[in-house]
Design an enzyme around this catalytic site. Structure first.
Site, PDB file in Angstrom:
ATOM      1  N   CYS A   1       0.833  -1.204   0.000  1.00  0.00           N
ATOM      2  CA  CYS A   1       0.000   0.000   0.000  1.00  0.00           C
ATOM      3  C   CYS A   1       0.865   1.251   0.000  1.00  0.00           C
ATOM      4  O   CYS A   1       0.357   2.357   0.125  1.00  0.00           O
ATOM      5  CB  CYS A   1      -0.954  -0.010   1.197  1.00  0.00           C
ATOM      6  SG  CYS A   1      -0.092  -0.030   2.777  1.00  0.00           S
TER       7      CYS A   1
ATOM      8  N   GLU B   1      -2.309   0.418  -4.390  1.00  0.00           N
ATOM      9  CA  GLU B   1      -2.143  -0.973  -3.966  1.00  0.00           C
ATOM     10  C   GLU B   1      -1.461  -1.699  -5.086  1.00  0.00           C
ATOM     11  O   GLU B   1      -1.610  -1.387  -6.235  1.00  0.00           O
ATOM     12  CB  GLU B   1      -3.495  -1.639  -3.675  1.00  0.00           C
ATOM     13  CG  GLU B   1      -4.167  -1.177  -2.410  1.00  0.00           C
ATOM     14  CD  GLU B   1      -3.541  -1.698  -1.132  1.00  0.00           C
ATOM     15  OE1 GLU B   1      -2.999  -2.815  -1.114  1.00  0.00           O
ATOM     16  OE2 GLU B   1      -3.599  -0.977  -0.137  1.00  0.00           O
TER      17      GLU B   1
END
Length: 161
Positions: free
Chosen positions: A127, A161
C-alpha cells in the site's frame, strides 16, 4: 499444495479459519503468529504452542526435506471448537517455496526482508510505493521482478495498492 497462514490479529485468524471451514478447504492451516515469530519458527530458533494447537508442523529450514510446493501467507485466524480440533490432522510443511506478504505502510523490516530472500517466489502486496521500491531493490539481490500491477483504489490520494 499446502498453505500455512499467519496473522497477528486474533479476530482475523478466527475469520480466516471460519472461511476455510465454510469453503471446505483442506490444504490450509491458520495460526495467530506475527511475522517476526514466523521467522523464528522458520529458522528453528523457537517453537510456538500456537502452531501445534493449529495442527501446523514447520521443520526448521535446515531440516527441510524434499521439495513440496507449499505457498505461505503472512495472515492469521480464530479458535475452532473442540470437536473440530479432534478431527484435525497435523499438516507438515516440509519445504516452503512461496511467500505471500502484505506488510503495513512501513514495508518489510530487515528481518522479514531476510526471510523473503530465502524463498523461491515472493508475492508482495503493498500500500506504499516508496517502501515497495525499497523492498524490491533489496530483494533484487536474490530475486527477479517478473510482474507488477498498480491499483488506484483510493482516487485523489497518493495511495496505491
Amino acid at each position: 499444495r499446502k498453505v500455512v497462514a499467519t496473522e497477528m490479529s486474533k479476530s482475523s485468524v478466527a475469520l480466516a479459519r471460519e472461511n476455510v471451514a465454510l469453503n471446505n478447504v483442506t490444504n490450509v492451516r491458520v495460526a495467530k503468529l506475527t511475522a517476526e515469530d514466523f521467522v523464528e519458527v522458520f529458522e528453528g530458533t523457537r517453537e510456538f504452542r500456537r502452531l501445534r494447537d493449529a495442527f501446523i508442523d514447520i521443520p526448521p529450514q535446515s531440516e527441510q526435506q524434499p521439495i513440496i510446493d507449499t505457498p505461505l501467507s503472512l495472515t492469521n485466524v480464530n479458535d475452532k471448537s473442540v470437536a473440530e480440533l479432534q478431527n484435525e490432522k497435523v499438516m507438515t510443511f516440509d519445504r516452503l517455496r512461496t511467500l505471500f506478504v502484505d506488510p503495513p505502510r512501513a514495508g518489510l523490516d530487515e528481518t522479514c526482508r531476510r526471510l523473503a530472500s530465502q524463498f523461491e517466489r515472493v508475492v508482495y502486496v503493498s500500500c506504499n510505493p516508496e517502501t515497495l521500491a525499497r523492498d524490491c531493490a533489496d530483494l533484487s539481490r536474490t530475486h527477479d521482478l517478473t510482474r507488477l500491477a498498480a491499483f488506484d483504489q483510493f482516487p485523489y490520494t497518493p495511495h496505491l495498492e
